[in-house]
Design an enzyme around this catalytic site. Structure first.
Site, short mmCIF file in Angstrom:
data_model
loop_
_atom_site.label_atom_id
_atom_site.label_comp_id
_atom_site.label_asym_id
_atom_site.label_seq_id
_atom_site.Cartn_x
_atom_site.Cartn_y
_atom_site.Cartn_z
N SER A 124 -5.55 -1.21 1.00
CA SER A 124 -4.83 -0.90 2.23
C SER A 124 -3.99 0.35 2.08
CB SER A 124 -3.93 -2.07 2.63
OG SER A 124 -3.21 -1.76 3.81
N ASP A 125 -4.05 1.20 3.09
CA ASP A 125 -3.10 2.29 3.21
C ASP A 125 -1.73 1.67 3.49
OD1 ASP A 125 -2.21 4.98 3.53
OD2 ASP A 125 -2.25 4.70 5.69
N LYS A 126 -0.66 2.35 3.12
CA LYS A 126 0.68 1.80 3.34
C LYS A 126 1.22 2.16 4.71
CE LYS A 126 4.36 3.91 1.80
NZ LYS A 126 5.21 4.09 3.01
N THR A 127 1.31 3.46 4.97
CA THR A 127 2.01 3.93 6.15
C THR A 127 1.27 3.55 7.43
OG1 THR A 127 2.84 5.79 4.86
CG2 THR A 127 3.01 5.96 7.26
N THR B 156 0.13 0.78 8.27
CA THR B 156 -0.80 -0.35 8.11
C THR B 156 -0.05 -1.56 7.57
OG1 THR B 156 -2.55 1.23 7.60
CG2 THR B 156 -2.97 -1.08 7.08
#
Length: 897
Positions: free
Chosen positions: A334-337, A339
């Site tokens: 998963s991407d952080k920003t 998401t």
């Protein structure tokens, strides 16, 4: 390296002084000479991304008929047309066309993802050529052009910055960085990743504040956006585990049918001396009986039901087979920003000289409270003068705006950290009537902003900015007891502690001024400033994401965070989300030093990856796939698109995701909610369970019908049913009873068991045993019944009608057997599946029609049955049901041992 990115030097553009860049590109502050432009356009081409040549649409459509399952359907269509059963021929051909259309549409969507990157490029650019400022079509830009940037402009090419004034660039689409990046012009000596190249501006990103001048160093396919375009072009979507298994199953069925027909032809023609005409009819019956015509259609229907269920839960499936693949997923990258986090900077904590506060509320919505961390009491601003002064400064030394759109979403205008202070002040409910007299705007050179405000009859100068800068400007700090000497050690310790939690720090200071300052100068904030405190700001985790991650982990799915953010921030957010151990993180810089083979164990070992680029994300997905993981990848920026396309399940954000990302993805989250993924996984597992149950049902039925023909030929007997009756039984049960299993609810343990092995066949050892056991049971029942009835009745059509109805009834009760692999099928959930009873009703109508309608009797050689024979049929079906349930009980006890 190509000539546009390196220009015959082993240093990148960000590692060169601006004078060296100007020299190498043969340009000047006056820009390129007009005479140079045409030659450069010839050499480098237009500033566009190349489009991949595609096949003619008709050829691409016809290519989707090149599939084993489609071959089986086409053979079945030919057989039914030879037999004159045109309705069935039309239905089967319709299924093949629908399957081809689905594949064709999916292929077009994939190509559209490449085209949509074109929309990321700027349409126009302001350049200096021959000393004249002019606006040109961005396609005409060439290396060496001098480009002017201002707020709101989309950067038209990759630029080496040569002059900046408070330039801030929003780069989240490329780097995943959640805040705007402050740019500068100094060279960077050491090798740096994209997010750390502060003297560069990249094509497709947006200027959020300030102005700048830059030199074009790369255009078109040579830009960072062009690199992503090439990676997407070179990335091929993987065929899902289900489709791979169904391909293999279809091939096996095809080989078995062809081989069996050849053997039986030799056996019947040479050993039993069966006439050629009679033998061909028998073999056609075998082909009709053994080919599971309804299986591809049922697969599509089960997947479509899953698509509809997911859409109701905010997960939009773009590629239908993805529904099943979700159930096999073993890891989510998963991407952080945007998401796992809100992509909205908020103040989480306030640190004052003698008190600390916690702030509640999510995102830019100005709803929340402020609590004193020591007393856990909500603050009263009338009693807390120090906090009130801090909030005054946060509200007034601020140029951001907070707005709510028609859909109820809150948006900011201005820098995200500045907006975080504005939201904090509004949450607190503080109201100040003031007049702003003057200000010093924020600039990256001095890293602060200051305003002079008149409140009632008093004048104040407020200051916000980087704490380390404000420390040098303050010799006092405000406490509950008044002003005291500045305590540097206290603030350093507090900053270190909160920085470990992933918070960014913003300092606030003030002083009271005797007279209004009409023109605020830097000298006004360099003496007598009083430090108020620090706001701890972060892009917070989504609250629902924490629970969703827990659900995924309990279902045996590993969650990894791959972000462009700093390692400290990544570790802190990972710890809050229970991803990783809060200590181990690996950066993109470190990944650069690891080759693809060595990356495989590293990708499995680490759960948090920081400062990553699009290439790193793509490499990590491939490394995990090399270790036999079924990978899901989430993201919202164009930087995520290649990795989304490579992953077995690409998941894009529907609200904040770019068009490129959505087009590259297999699934789009309509609510940008990571928790929706957990619901989708549950639905994916339900879909696979139902596919398995349906396969368990259809294949034994087809085997039984085929065995009737095989046994008859081997024994030299007449076939108990006509080819047309076998076809009717095949189609009638497939298009009714299979639907009953297609809509079965998820079993209670669906999210507590580990992901299934994607490489394991849908037909395991037990499934093969079940197919053989039930196939032989049904076929044997038919022959036993025919032997009994033939001795009593001379009416062949009556005997065949009874056998036909007995086999259909046997398949009907077997549908209930298939509800659970080991449990008894009748429980409270049986009444929640309306399709089960709808399929039963439809089958009863069809069987009554073929039995009692005169024209159906003539077509299918059937006879109306007296009521007595329905009792015999029911008795046989009950016996079949009991035998299969006994087999399930014995086998489950055997397997448990």
């Amino acid at each position: 390296m190509n000539k546009m990115t390196q220009q015959n030097t082993d240093k990148a553009w960000y590692q060169l002084e601006t004078e060296e860049v100007v020299k190498r590109l043969n340009t000047s502050k006056q820009g390129l000479a007009i005479s140079q432009v045409d030659d450069l356009l010839q050499e480098y081409g237009k500033n566009t991304l190349p489009e991949k040549k595609s096949k003619h649409p008709l050829l691409r459509f016809l290519a989707h008929f090149n599939d084993t399952l489609i071959y089986i359907l086409l053979v079945a269509a030919v057989i039914t047309s030879v037999m004159g059963h045109w309705v069935d021929t039309a239905v089967i051909l319709g299924v093949t066309v629908i399957n081809a259309l689905i594949g064709f549409i999916q292929e077009n969507s994939a190509e559209q993802s490449l085209k949509s990157i074109q929309g990321m490029l700027s349409n126009t650019a302001t350049v200096i050529r021959g000393g004249v400022v002019q606006e040109i079509d961005a396609m005409e830009l060439v290396p060496g052009d001098i480009v002017s940037l201002k707020p709101g402009v989309k950067i038209p090419a990759d630029l080496r910055l040569v002059d900046v004034h408070n330039l801030q660039v929003e780069e989240a689409i490329l780097t995943g960085e959640s805040i705007a990046i402050t740019k500068q012009t100094d060279l960077i000596e050491k090798e740096s990743l994209l997010g750390d190249q502060l003297n560069m501006a990249f094509s497709g990103t947006t200027v959020s504040a300030g102005t700048a001048i830059g030199i074009v160093v790369a255009t078109g396919s040579h830009t960072q956006l062009g690199l992503i375009n090439r990676m997407m072009d070179e990335t091929t979507s993987l065929r899902t585990p289900l489709l791979q298994q169904m391909d293999q199953l279809a091939r096996n069925i095809l080989y078995a049918i062809v081989g069996l027909i050849a053997i039986l032809f030799v056996f019947g023609y040479f050993l039993h001396d069966i006439s050629l005409g009679e033998l061909l009819i028998a073999l056609i019956s075998l082909a009709v009986a053994a080919v599971p015509e309804g299986l591809p259609a049922i697969i599509s229907i089960i997947l479509s039901i899953g698509v509809q269920n997911m859409a109701r839960k905010k997960a939009i499936i773009r590629k239908i087979p993805t529904v099943e693949t979700l159930g096999a997923m073993t890891v989510i990258c998963s991407d952080k920003t945007g998401t796992l986090t809100m992509n909205e900077m908020v103040v989480e904590n306030i640190i004052l000289a003698d008190a600390e506060y916690q702030v509640t509320g999510n995102g830019y919505e100005p709803v929340g409270d402020i609590f004193n961390e020591a007393s856990l009491q909500q603050v009263d601003l009338n009693q807390d003068i120090l906090l009130s002064r801090f909030l005054q400064a946060a509200l007034l030394c601020n140029d951001s705006e907070l707005n709510q759109d028609s859909s109820g979403q809150w948006h900011i205008i201005g820098g995200p950290t500045e907006a975080a202070l504005k939201v904090l002040a509004i949450k607190s409910g503080i109201e100040v009537e003031d007049e702003r007299i003057s200000k010093i705007p924020f600039d990256s050179l001095y890293k602060y902003m200051s305003t002079c405000n008149q409140i009632d009859d008093k004048t104040f100068i407020f200051l916000t900015g980087a704490p380390d800068v404000l420390f040098k400007l303050c010799d006092k700090q405000l406490t509950a007891h008044g002003t005291e000497s500045f305590n540097q050690d206290y603030w350093d310790k507090e900053i270190a502690m909160y920085a470990r939690r992933g918070l960014r720090m913003l300092g606030v200071a003030y002083k009271e001024q005797a007279e209004p300052v009409v023109k605020l100068e830097h000298s006004h904030v360099q003496e007598r400033m009083v430090f108020l405190g620090i706001a701890g700001i972060m892009d917070p985790p989504r609250s629902e994401a924490i629970e969703a991650i827990r659900q995924c982990q309990s279902a045996g799915i590993k969650v990894k965070m791959i972000t462009g953010d700093h390692p400290e921030t990544a570790m802190a957010i990972g710890s809050m989300l229970n991803i990783g151990n809060g200590k181990d993180v690996i950066t993109g810089q470190e990944l650069e030093q690891i080759d693809d083979q060595a990356l495989i164990p590293v990708a499995k070992q680490y759960d948090v990856f920081a400062r990553t680029s699009p290439e790193h994300k793509l490499r990590l997905v491939r490394a995990l796939q090399a270790s036999h993981e079924i990978v899901g990848m989430t993201g919202d920026g164009v930087n995520d698109a290649p990795a989304l396309k490579q992953a077995e399940v690409g998941i894009a954000m529907g609200i904040k995701g770019t068009t490129v990302t959505k087009e590259a993805a297999d699934m789009v989250l309509a609510d940008d909610n990571f928790a929706t993924i957990a619901n989708a996984v549950k639905e994916g597992r339900r879909v696979y369970d139902n596919l398995k149950k349906t396969t368990y049902f259809i294949l034994p039925s087809n085997l039984a019908q085929g065995l009737i023909v095989v046994i008859a030929i081997i024994l030299g007997m007449g076939i108990p049913l006509t080819p047309l009756q076998i076809l009717w039984m095949n189609m009638a049960t497939s298009i009714t009873l299979s639907f009953g299993l297609a809509a079965e609810l998820a079993e209670s343990n669906v999210m507590s068991r580990p992901p299934r092995n994607a490489k394991a066949s849908i037909l395991d050892g037990y499934a093969i045993w079940r197919i053989i056991f039930v196939g032989i049971l049904l076929a044997t029942s038919a022959f036993i019944l025919e032997s009994y009835l033939a001795s009593k009745y001379d009416n062949v059509n009556l005997v065949r009608t009874i056998i036909l109805q007995t086999l259909v009834a046997g398949q009907w009760v077997y549908m209930f057997n298939c509800r659970f692999q080991t449990k008894f099928p009748f429980d409270k959930t049986i009444f929640q599946n309306k399709w089960l009873w709808g399929a039963t009703g439809a089958l009863i109508v069809l069987q009554l029609a073929i039995t009692y309608l005169p024209f159906m009797n003539r077509i299918f050689s059937t006879e109306p049955l007296p009521l007595l024979y329905w009792g015999i049929i029911l008795l046989f079906s009950v016996v079949i049901f009991i035998i299969i349930e006994l087999e399930k009980f014995i086998m489950s006890r055997f397997k448990s041992r």
